[in-house]
Design an enzyme around this catalytic site. Sequence first.
Site, PDB file in Angstrom:
ATOM      1  N   ASP A 175      79.215  44.848 -36.513  1.00 44.51           N
ATOM      2  CA  ASP A 175      77.952  45.422 -36.028  1.00 44.51           C
ATOM      3  C   ASP A 175      78.012  45.574 -34.506  1.00 44.51           C
ATOM      4  O   ASP A 175      77.077  45.200 -33.797  1.00 44.51           O
ATOM      5  CB  ASP A 175      76.766  44.559 -36.475  1.00 44.51           C
ATOM      6  N   TYR A 222      66.769  40.381 -38.559  1.00 41.40           N
ATOM      7  CA  TYR A 222      66.342  39.139 -39.223  1.00 41.40           C
ATOM      8  C   TYR A 222      65.366  38.336 -38.378  1.00 41.40           C
ATOM      9  O   TYR A 222      65.683  37.244 -37.947  1.00 41.40           O
ATOM     10  CB  TYR A 222      67.564  38.262 -39.509  1.00 41.40           C
TER      11      TYR A 222
HETATM   12  P1  ADP Z   1      69.537  40.479 -34.937  1.00 40.90           P
HETATM   13  O1  ADP Z   1      70.620  39.882 -35.796  1.00 40.90           O
HETATM   14  O2  ADP Z   1      68.204  40.291 -35.566  1.00 40.90           O
HETATM   15  O3  ADP Z   1      69.842  41.876 -34.519  1.00 40.90           O
HETATM   16  P2  ADP Z   1      70.320  39.594 -32.297  1.00 40.90           P
HETATM   17  O4  ADP Z   1      71.086  38.321 -32.241  1.00 40.90           O
HETATM   18  O5  ADP Z   1      71.089  40.856 -32.140  1.00 40.90           O
HETATM   19  O6  ADP Z   1      69.435  39.590 -33.614  1.00 40.90           O
HETATM   20  O7  ADP Z   1      69.175  39.560 -31.186  1.00 40.90           O
HETATM   21  C1  ADP Z   1      68.200  40.602 -31.106  1.00 40.90           C
HETATM   22  C2  ADP Z   1      67.920  40.958 -29.649  1.00 40.90           C
HETATM   23  O8  ADP Z   1      67.416  39.805 -28.938  1.00 40.90           O
HETATM   24  C3  ADP Z   1      69.158  41.395 -28.857  1.00 40.90           C
HETATM   25  O9  ADP Z   1      69.393  42.774 -29.009  1.00 40.90           O
HETATM   26  C4  ADP Z   1      68.760  41.037 -27.433  1.00 40.90           C
HETATM   27  O10 ADP Z   1      67.931  42.043 -26.893  1.00 40.90           O
HETATM   28  C5  ADP Z   1      67.918  39.771 -27.608  1.00 40.90           C
HETATM   29  N1  ADP Z   1      68.742  38.552 -27.445  1.00 40.90           N
HETATM   30  C6  ADP Z   1      69.448  37.938 -28.410  1.00 40.90           C
HETATM   31  N2  ADP Z   1      70.071  36.832 -27.958  1.00 40.90           N
HETATM   32  C7  ADP Z   1      69.756  36.732 -26.649  1.00 40.90           C
HETATM   33  C8  ADP Z   1      70.119  35.790 -25.602  1.00 40.90           C
HETATM   34  N3  ADP Z   1      70.920  34.766 -25.869  1.00 40.90           N
HETATM   35  N4  ADP Z   1      69.619  36.002 -24.369  1.00 40.90           N
HETATM   36  C9  ADP Z   1      68.818  37.072 -24.140  1.00 40.90           C
HETATM   37  N5  ADP Z   1      68.444  37.977 -25.057  1.00 40.90           N
HETATM   38  C10 ADP Z   1      68.911  37.833 -26.307  1.00 40.90           C
HETATM   39 MG    MG Z   2      71.401  42.468 -33.337  1.00 41.69          MG
HETATM   40 MG    MG Z   3      72.333  40.790 -36.722  1.00 42.78          MG
END
Ligand code: ADP
Ligand code: MG
Ligand code: MG
Length: 353
Positions: free
Chosen positions: A165, A48
């Site tokens: 997930d 997303y």
């Molecule tokens: P999505 O729901 O789109 O998969 P995520 O929340 O899993 O989004 O975040 C995507 C990517 O961004 C993660 O796999 C990680 O690599 C990076 N990421 C997300 N949150 C953080 C954070 N708080 N600090 C550092 N990297 C982050």
């Molecule tokens: Mg993710």
């Molecule tokens: Mg997600």
Amino acid sequence: RATRVNESTLADWMESATSGSGSGLPFLVQRTMARQIQLVNCIGKGRYGAVWKGMWQDEPVAVKVFASRDEQSWARETEIYNTVLLRHSNILGYIASDMISRNSDTELWLVCYYHPNGSLYEYLQHNELDHQLMLQLCLSAANGLTHLHTDILGVCGKAAIAHRDVKSKNILVKSDLTCCIADLGLAVTHNPEEGKIVIPKNNHRVGTKRYMSPEVLDESLNTSSFECFKQADVYSFGLVLWEVARRCVSGGIVETYQPPFYDVVGYDPSFDEMRKVVCVDGYRPVVPNRWTSDDTLSIISKILRETWCKTPSNRLTIHRVKKSLLKATEQLAPQVTKQNYTDISPLLSLAPK
Ligand code: ADP
Ligand code: MG
Ligand code: MG
């Protein structure tokens, strides 16, 4: 294209946000804060939209930016983070949610603590592990998932939450090299007092195909039993343990980083491909020979066997996985005190095991 954000979602959210659970920050403070953040660079792309590193005053923060058409996902993740008692050292720390108008578009922001090591997936590509670090990463992640799965009874209790997930990209590595669970956008909750499972509406995505359990793949998961969602998480978590254990050096040997099923499916496997491999052929990741002659890695391989079995009810609970990892840690390094993992919250000792 700017889309109008659903006003009733906003109203619901304001109500839950001001109840002060999630970040503890009142709604107006969250909005003011979000508006003071400067986005610096993109650090991740997921399903997303994108995750950015931002600066709030002198503090780095992570900002997950959802397009307005993904309002549902943003609202869901915000709602989950606002669950009472979700703050935990092994769950990503939530700060604020806001709606921002930028470039004549509405963006939905979710602001969290920033972890410069990024995801476990990225960390494992670039780092080999010793036994202690391997166990620390596994145990801290298991500790986070245990907290999610646990329901705590009482007025100030917490519903049980299944993640749906679990994968190495959704687990972050903190600077102290312990993990926290992130990306709660697909989570389902279970309120033991009402006995009902809350599955978000308009949410048919059920995780990442590579990590889907046999019962998710063959669509036999019993969605009216909350235990079943937890059992599916445990299967996926086992695959993550396998990814981590491969990077642990023993007797001078280590495997390269590979995602689960790298040897049998391509980069973006289809549902049918995964179902064939996991359900029809009953294939599971290979446990390298060297693991059997290593005390710690053989404990891990035993856990793996008991997390990815076909029959969900034969799997260990995440609580048992955590216990086994704790035992392995004590065996390896008695000086690493239990304390780190048993004092999660005094309330947890009251929760059913
Ligand atoms: P999505 O729901 O789109 O998969 P995520 O929340 O899993 O989004 O975040 C995507 C990517 O961004 C993660 O796999 C990680 O690599 C990076 N990421 C997300 N949150 C953080 C954070 N708080 N600090 C550092 N990297 C982050
Ligand atoms: Mg993710
Ligand atoms: Mg997600």
